[in-house]
Scaffold this motif. Structure first.
Motif, PDB file in Angstrom:
ATOM      1  N   GLN A 177       2.809   7.079  -6.720  1.00  0.00           N
ATOM      2  CA  GLN A 177       1.933   8.185  -7.141  1.00  0.00           C
ATOM      3  C   GLN A 177       2.583   9.531  -6.850  1.00  0.00           C
ATOM      4  O   GLN A 177       2.532  10.442  -7.667  1.00  0.00           O
ATOM      5  CB  GLN A 177       0.580   8.085  -6.429  1.00  0.00           C
ATOM      6  CG  GLN A 177      -0.366   9.221  -6.723  1.00  0.00           C
ATOM      7  CD  GLN A 177      -0.839   9.272  -8.172  1.00  0.00           C
ATOM      8  OE1 GLN A 177      -0.841   8.279  -8.873  1.00  0.00           O
ATOM      9  NE2 GLN A 177      -1.226  10.449  -8.614  1.00  0.00           N
ATOM     10  N   LEU A 178       3.229   9.655  -5.707  1.00  0.00           N
ATOM     11  CA  LEU A 178       3.888  10.914  -5.344  1.00  0.00           C
ATOM     12  C   LEU A 178       5.141  11.161  -6.179  1.00  0.00           C
ATOM     13  O   LEU A 178       5.463  12.302  -6.510  1.00  0.00           O
ATOM     14  CB  LEU A 178       4.235  10.935  -3.855  1.00  0.00           C
ATOM     15  CG  LEU A 178       3.048  11.062  -2.926  1.00  0.00           C
ATOM     16  CD1 LEU A 178       3.481  10.821  -1.484  1.00  0.00           C
ATOM     17  CD2 LEU A 178       2.370  12.403  -3.077  1.00  0.00           C
ATOM     18  N   GLU A 179       5.869  10.098  -6.480  1.00  0.00           N
ATOM     19  CA  GLU A 179       7.078  10.256  -7.291  1.00  0.00           C
ATOM     20  C   GLU A 179       6.741  10.617  -8.727  1.00  0.00           C
ATOM     21  O   GLU A 179       7.527  11.272  -9.407  1.00  0.00           O
ATOM     22  CB  GLU A 179       7.914   8.965  -7.277  1.00  0.00           C
ATOM     23  CG  GLU A 179       8.598   8.751  -5.948  1.00  0.00           C
ATOM     24  CD  GLU A 179       9.412   7.467  -5.885  1.00  0.00           C
ATOM     25  OE1 GLU A 179      10.274   7.384  -4.991  1.00  0.00           O
ATOM     26  OE2 GLU A 179       9.174   6.544  -6.685  1.00  0.00           O
ATOM     27  N   ASP A 180       5.566  10.214  -9.199  1.00  0.00           N
ATOM     28  CA  ASP A 180       5.120  10.549 -10.553  1.00  0.00           C
ATOM     29  C   ASP A 180       3.637  10.939 -10.492  1.00  0.00           C
ATOM     30  O   ASP A 180       2.770  10.108 -10.734  1.00  0.00           O
ATOM     31  CB  ASP A 180       5.326   9.369 -11.512  1.00  0.00           C
ATOM     32  CG  ASP A 180       5.001   9.748 -12.950  1.00  0.00           C
ATOM     33  OD1 ASP A 180       4.601  10.905 -13.196  1.00  0.00           O
ATOM     34  OD2 ASP A 180       5.133   8.890 -13.816  1.00  0.00           O
ATOM     35  N   PRO A 181       3.364  12.201 -10.129  1.00  0.00           N
ATOM     36  CA  PRO A 181       1.978  12.634  -9.954  1.00  0.00           C
ATOM     37  C   PRO A 181       1.106  12.437 -11.202  1.00  0.00           C
ATOM     38  O   PRO A 181      -0.104  12.354 -11.086  1.00  0.00           O
ATOM     39  CB  PRO A 181       2.095  14.119  -9.619  1.00  0.00           C
ATOM     40  CG  PRO A 181       3.479  14.292  -9.122  1.00  0.00           C
ATOM     41  CD  PRO A 181       4.310  13.255  -9.817  1.00  0.00           C
ATOM     42  N   ALA A 182       1.689  12.318 -12.379  1.00  0.00           N
ATOM     43  CA  ALA A 182       0.899  12.097 -13.592  1.00  0.00           C
ATOM     44  C   ALA A 182       0.394  10.665 -13.654  1.00  0.00           C
ATOM     45  O   ALA A 182      -0.412  10.320 -14.515  1.00  0.00           O
ATOM     46  CB  ALA A 182       1.727  12.424 -14.835  1.00  0.00           C
ATOM     47  N   SER A 232       0.826  -1.211   0.000  1.00  0.00           N
ATOM     48  CA  SER A 232       0.000   0.000   0.000  1.00  0.00           C
ATOM     49  C   SER A 232       0.859   1.259   0.000  1.00  0.00           C
ATOM     50  O   SER A 232       0.582   2.211  -0.734  1.00  0.00           O
ATOM     51  CB  SER A 232      -0.935   0.008   1.215  1.00  0.00           C
ATOM     52  OG  SER A 232      -1.847  -1.064   1.141  1.00  0.00           O
ATOM     53  N   LEU A 233       1.911   1.259   0.793  1.00  0.00           N
ATOM     54  CA  LEU A 233       2.800   2.427   0.836  1.00  0.00           C
ATOM     55  C   LEU A 233       3.535   2.608  -0.486  1.00  0.00           C
ATOM     56  O   LEU A 233       3.781   3.738  -0.915  1.00  0.00           O
ATOM     57  CB  LEU A 233       3.790   2.296   2.001  1.00  0.00           C
ATOM     58  CG  LEU A 233       3.164   2.417   3.388  1.00  0.00           C
ATOM     59  CD1 LEU A 233       4.205   2.130   4.462  1.00  0.00           C
ATOM     60  CD2 LEU A 233       2.522   3.778   3.601  1.00  0.00           C
ATOM     61  N   ARG A 234       3.885   1.495  -1.150  1.00  0.00           N
ATOM     62  CA  ARG A 234       4.529   1.595  -2.465  1.00  0.00           C
ATOM     63  C   ARG A 234       3.608   2.311  -3.447  1.00  0.00           C
ATOM     64  O   ARG A 234       4.051   3.162  -4.219  1.00  0.00           O
ATOM     65  CB  ARG A 234       4.908   0.220  -3.002  1.00  0.00           C
ATOM     66  CG  ARG A 234       5.599   0.327  -4.384  1.00  0.00           C
ATOM     67  CD  ARG A 234       5.867  -1.004  -5.075  1.00  0.00           C
ATOM     68  NE  ARG A 234       6.693  -1.892  -4.262  1.00  0.00           N
ATOM     69  CZ  ARG A 234       6.278  -3.060  -3.770  1.00  0.00           C
ATOM     70  NH1 ARG A 234       5.060  -3.504  -3.998  1.00  0.00           N
ATOM     71  NH2 ARG A 234       7.094  -3.803  -3.056  1.00  0.00           N
ATOM     72  N   LYS A 235       2.319   1.988  -3.427  1.00  0.00           N
ATOM     73  CA  LYS A 235       1.363   2.644  -4.322  1.00  0.00           C
ATOM     74  C   LYS A 235       1.349   4.157  -4.093  1.00  0.00           C
ATOM     75  O   LYS A 235       1.348   4.943  -5.044  1.00  0.00           O
ATOM     76  CB  LYS A 235      -0.057   2.099  -4.100  1.00  0.00           C
ATOM     77  CG  LYS A 235      -0.334   0.785  -4.724  1.00  0.00           C
ATOM     78  CD  LYS A 235      -1.798   0.429  -4.459  1.00  0.00           C
ATOM     79  CE  LYS A 235      -2.199  -0.842  -5.139  1.00  0.00           C
ATOM     80  NZ  LYS A 235      -3.624  -1.177  -4.842  1.00  0.00           N
ATOM     81  N   ILE A 236       1.329   4.553  -2.836  1.00  0.00           N
ATOM     82  CA  ILE A 236       1.327   5.984  -2.510  1.00  0.00           C
ATOM     83  C   ILE A 236       2.625   6.630  -2.976  1.00  0.00           C
ATOM     84  O   ILE A 236       2.616   7.692  -3.599  1.00  0.00           O
ATOM     85  CB  ILE A 236       1.122   6.204  -0.992  1.00  0.00           C
ATOM     86  CG1 ILE A 236      -0.252   5.694  -0.550  1.00  0.00           C
ATOM     87  CG2 ILE A 236       1.294   7.684  -0.635  1.00  0.00           C
ATOM     88  CD1 ILE A 236      -0.426   5.607   0.957  1.00  0.00           C
ATOM     89  N   LEU A 237       3.742   5.983  -2.682  1.00  0.00           N
ATOM     90  CA  LEU A 237       5.039   6.534  -3.061  1.00  0.00           C
ATOM     91  C   LEU A 237       5.168   6.683  -4.566  1.00  0.00           C
ATOM     92  O   LEU A 237       5.619   7.722  -5.063  1.00  0.00           O
ATOM     93  CB  LEU A 237       6.169   5.666  -2.508  1.00  0.00           C
ATOM     94  CG  LEU A 237       7.591   6.159  -2.741  1.00  0.00           C
ATOM     95  CD1 LEU A 237       7.791   7.548  -2.170  1.00  0.00           C
ATOM     96  CD2 LEU A 237       8.581   5.182  -2.143  1.00  0.00           C
TER      97      LEU A 237
END
Length: 172
Positions: free
Chosen positions: A161-166, A154-159
């Motif tokens: 998304q944050l590393e590549d907001p597009a 779950s944290l990987r998914k968030i990370l």
């Protein structure tokens, strides 16, 4: 019923004063930030007997995990430590003063420099890593192996998304 934490209190306060707001992020991001702060404090406690701070440990552990010759150029090191070049220079200076790293000419770039883990740095990294891994794993004793895996995914998914907001795949 689960125990109440500080983040639950924040969420309840927002619900009371601004019931129109969707506050799910408070429960997730608030806990991530709180966990980071508390984990950093805990790590400083187990690093203190070794006479080093988290910043010092982070650098020597990063160089240690690269394997022999335990060296990176400052740009690669700053990326690995998530630091700006100015902050990187100051950190290298502090760790070098302790004798844990040294600067050497980069044989593959005559204008470049490598930051190299010294023998003293390698010995300290190995001593501290054992304690660090033991203590850090104990912080997660409240989670089963399955729960740890689920949280990590779950944290990987968030990370990502944050590393590549597009939402593009990394590297695109």
């Amino acid at each position: 019923m689960d125990k109440h934490d500080l983040i639950d209190t924040f969420d309840e306060e927002w619900a009371r004063v601004r019931p129109d707001l969707v506050t799910d992020h408070v429960l997730v991001l608030g806990r991530i930030l709180r966990i980071r702060d508390l984990a950093m404090r805990a790590s400083e406690r187990w690093l203190a007997p070794h006479g080093i701070t988290w910043d010092m440990f982070d650098m020597i552990a990063t160089l240690r995990r690269t394997g022999p010759p335990y060296a990176l150029n400052p740009s690669a090191l700053s990326r690995a430590l998530l630091l700006s070049s100015g902050a990187m220079t100051l950190r290298i200076d502090r760790v070098e003063k302790r004798g844990l790293v040294r600067r050497e000419p980069d044989p593959s770039d005559r204008r470049g420099t490598l930051v190299v883990l010294t023998e003293q740095g390698l010995e300290l990294a190995d001593a501290v890593l054992t304690a660090h891994f033991k203590e850090a794993n104990q912080l997660l004793d409240c989670l089963s192996p399955t729960e740890r895996s689920s949280v990590a995914r779950s944290l990987r998914k968030i990370l990502l998304q944050l590393e590549d907001p597009a939402g593009n795949a990394p590297g695109n």
